[in-house]
Design an enzyme around this catalytic site. Structure first.
Site, PDB file in Angstrom:
ATOM      1  N   HIS A 200     -16.845  -0.327 -68.221  1.00 51.34           N
ATOM      2  CA  HIS A 200     -18.094  -1.090 -68.101  1.00 51.34           C
ATOM      3  C   HIS A 200     -18.027  -2.131 -66.992  1.00 51.34           C
ATOM      4  O   HIS A 200     -19.042  -2.562 -66.475  1.00 51.34           O
ATOM      5  CB  HIS A 200     -18.490  -1.679 -69.454  1.00 51.34           C
ATOM      6  CG  HIS A 200     -19.014  -0.616 -70.374  1.00 51.34           C
ATOM      7  ND1 HIS A 200     -18.231   0.011 -71.300  1.00 51.34           N
ATOM      8  CD2 HIS A 200     -20.227  -0.012 -70.416  1.00 51.34           C
ATOM      9  CE1 HIS A 200     -18.945   0.930 -71.913  1.00 51.34           C
ATOM     10  NE2 HIS A 200     -20.157   0.943 -71.403  1.00 51.34           N
ATOM     11  N   ASP A 466     -18.810   8.477 -72.242  1.00 51.62           N
ATOM     12  CA  ASP A 466     -18.068   8.610 -73.487  1.00 51.62           C
ATOM     13  C   ASP A 466     -17.809  10.071 -73.837  1.00 51.62           C
ATOM     14  O   ASP A 466     -16.745  10.406 -74.357  1.00 51.62           O
ATOM     15  CB  ASP A 466     -18.819   7.919 -74.631  1.00 51.62           C
ATOM     16  CG  ASP A 466     -18.539   6.429 -74.638  1.00 51.62           C
ATOM     17  OD1 ASP A 466     -17.358   6.062 -74.533  1.00 51.62           O
ATOM     18  OD2 ASP A 466     -19.494   5.642 -74.712  1.00 51.62           O
ATOM     19  N   CYS A 513     -27.475   9.960 -68.921  1.00 54.96           N
ATOM     20  CA  CYS A 513     -27.451   8.574 -68.430  1.00 54.96           C
ATOM     21  C   CYS A 513     -26.047   8.064 -68.153  1.00 54.96           C
ATOM     22  O   CYS A 513     -25.862   6.910 -67.798  1.00 54.96           O
ATOM     23  CB  CYS A 513     -28.178   7.636 -69.397  1.00 54.96           C
ATOM     24  SG  CYS A 513     -27.411   7.573 -71.012  1.00 54.96           S
TER      25      CYS A 513
END
Ligand code: PEP
Ligand code: MG
Length: 590
Positions: A200, A466, A513
């Site tokens: 992130h 993920d 996404c």
């Protein structure tokens, strides 16, 4: 030329380029505590003032720890909260505080220096004693000292505010919230030892459009504050004391890339449509409301993923319904009639609030993260759902649940959504009754049971960041296994195919996404696999749009068919690049 008259030695470190662009400037080292300790002489008549600074910082630190303890107790139980008793004890230890005051008085140095030296003395002494209890106190004292030091900086969360000039930040690691707090006028770029492309921290660097290189192993221990460094966010390089020829070459390459980007930016008003007229939706991902401007400027057709947890991460605490509703409403109203997909809280993994840091799980990516955390605290979750619903009265808002692993989780989340709707109805608060609900497909179990999940929602968005890590058992933030992190691995593509097919069979739309969607080398493959929407960092919109506009749907489908037969990620990627070379070669120069 250095002050000694010698030419400084050039050294180069190879890492992973995660945010494009080149930055050049002096190093500011973060995290190397000793390097950041301010050292000033304090005049005799200013000593009382200096000690008052310490007292203020101690009061703030105490209040923060007590608040943290309260949050922790309400969320994870009293046992975890008691961990912080030891921190309060260290903070209230009269000998420790007395020694700091004494240091300031007798040596006439500033509190930061006194705090650092006294802490080091305590830690050294405790480490020498062969006693398990006392050794554990070392960590408490260090932690408390770090908090006091932060409060002395007048900034409890961001060690960067004091930076007066533009620097290249070098650190062992930066957390996503630290990165989110970076200011472009201070940070030319950053380089870290840890991390990989879908951490992130990397995602945030792209959102901020700051050149960044991660996964540099031990570079932060090899550079000195004030060294001139160049970072190349495309090639993943950190060069210490680069030669003038090198700077010229990088400058020229960067300019060439910039001019391609400028050219592509002129596409902002054009649709994301293939040469034979097939349109997809090209949306943007965003983390903070500040990004609305970039979403509009780059011509995205709305927000495909609003990572709502950044509201919490930037504050380092939970955020109430009013505040959330205000932020969501602002974003929705600014982008209306374009849609904004607000993803419910996705904390955990590498995005931790302080209370989670204290109750750290052994394996946070497989632990109580994301929707699991939300379902564990239904009241907090409902508070977020109410805030999203309230914002839906002012724009085109959709809800998305992250990290769904089984049907029961969607059913439960939807039940809570219904409860939130009923409450608002009773209160007479307006909201969109037909609000669309979607889930992220980011766990293999969700991809494999997508047909069942589709019955409960209106859309899917595939979170490849993920999905890749969970399918391939490769930690997405670990630079040492980054070479195994392959979005075009046949197993990942097969799971995506299943999710897409299941969605279409149930007449649901499906987007992607994860960062895979932002790689223009892979756009044609995703198109050919049948995705209806791509959501990418705002700055990635033009290149992805160019990829869509350069190909026909027939070519993209043929590519997807060929790739289906591939036995390795490398082979699949080679076919993708071959088509890009054929129809949009400039994209290879970005
Ligand atoms: C993903 O996992 O692909 C995703 C978009 O979510 P995040 O990166 O926030 O985990
Ligand atoms: Mg995810």
């Amino acid at each position: 030329m250095s002050s000694s008259g010698q030419v400084p030695s050039v050294s180069t470190f190879q890492g992973i380029g995660v945010s494009p662009g080149v930055a050049y400037g002096p190093v500011h080292l973060l995290g190397g505590e000793t390097l950041r300790i301010a050292d000033r002489e304090i005049a005799a008549d200013k000593i009382a003032e200096e000690i008052a600074r310490l007292e203020k910082a101690l009061i703030e630190t105490r209040a923060q720890i007590v608040k943290l303890q309260r949050d922790l107790a309400s969320q994870t139980g009293a046992a975890n909260a008691s961990i912080l008793d030891a921190h309060l004890m260290a903070l209230d230890d009269p000998a420790f505080v007395g020694d700091i005051v004494q240091y300031v008085r007798t040596r006439q140095r500033n509190v930061e220096r006194a705090l650092h030296d006294v802490t080091s003395r305590y830690v050294e002494a405790l480490e020498k004693v062969d006693d398990a209890y006392l050794s554990e106190r070392v960590a408490d004292i260090r932690d408390v000292a770090r908090r006091i030091a932060k409060n002395l900086e007048g900034d409890s969360d961001n060690a960067l505010e004091g930076l007066a000039h533009r620097h290249v930040l070098v650190a062992s690691d930066l957390s996503p919230s630290e990165t989110a707090g970076l200011r472009k006028d201070m940070a030319l770029g950053f380089a870290t030892d840890l991390g990989s492309a879908t951490s992130h921290t990397a995602v945030m660097a792209r959102a901020l459009e700051i050149p960044a290189v991660v996964g540099l192993h031990n570079a932060s221990r090899k550079v000195q504050p004030g060294d001139q460094v160049l970072i190349d966010g495309n090639k993943g390089l950190l060069v210490v004391n680069p030669s003038s020829e090198m700077l010229e070459r990088y400058g020229a390459e960067n300019e060439a890339r910039q001019s391609i980007r400028k050219e592509l930016a002129t596409l902002s008003r054009e649709p994301a449509e293939t040469r034979d007229g097939h349109r997809i939706v090209l949306s943007a991902n965003m983390e903070t409301p500040d990004e609305v401007e970039a979403v509009l400027r780059y011509g995205a057709q709305g927000v495909g993923l609003f990572r709502s947890e950044y509201l919490y991460l930037l504050r380092q605490t939970m955020v109430g319904e009013e505040e959330q509703a205000r932020v969501y409403r602002e974003v929705a109203a600014a982008l209306k009639p374009a849609p904004v997909i607000i993803r419910t809280l996705d904390l955990g993994g590498d995005k931790l609030l302080p209370q989670q840091e204290f109750a750290r799980e052994v394996n946070p990516f497989l632990g109580c993260r994301s929707i699991r955390l939300s379902l564990l605290y239904p009241d907090s979750f409902k508070c977020q759902l109410r805030a999203i619903l309230r914002a839906s009265a002012d724009g085109n808002v959709k809800i998305m649940y992250p990290m769904i692993g089984n049907e029961g989780e969607v059913v439960r989340a939807n039940e809570l959504l219904e409860e939130a709707k009923l409450e608002l109805e009773k209160e007479g608060v307006p909201f969109d009754r037909d609000i669309e609900v979607g889930i992220m497909i980011e766990v293999p179990s969700a991809a494999l049971t997508a047909a069942a999940l589709a019955e409960h929602v209106d859309f899917f968005s595939i979170g490849t960041n993920d999905l890749v890590q969970y399918t391939l058992a490769v930690d997405r933030v670990n630079e040492s296994v980054a070479y195994l992190y392959e979005p075009t691995h046949p197993a990942v593509l097969e799971l995506m195919r299943r999710a897409i097919e299941a969605a279409h069979r149930h007449k649901r739309w499906v987007g992607v996404c994860g960062e895979m969607a932002a790689d223009p080398m892979l756009t044609m493959l995703l198109l050919g696999m049948g995705v209806d929407e791509l959501s990418v960092a705002p700055s990635a919109v033009p290149a992805v749009k160019e990829a869509v506009r350069s190909v026909t749907l027939a070519q993209a489908r043929a590519l997807a068919d060929t790739v289906r037969e591939c036995r390795s990620a490398t082979e699949a990627l080679a076919y993708c690049r071959r088509l890009v070379r054929e129809v949009a070669p400039t994209l290879l120069e970005l």
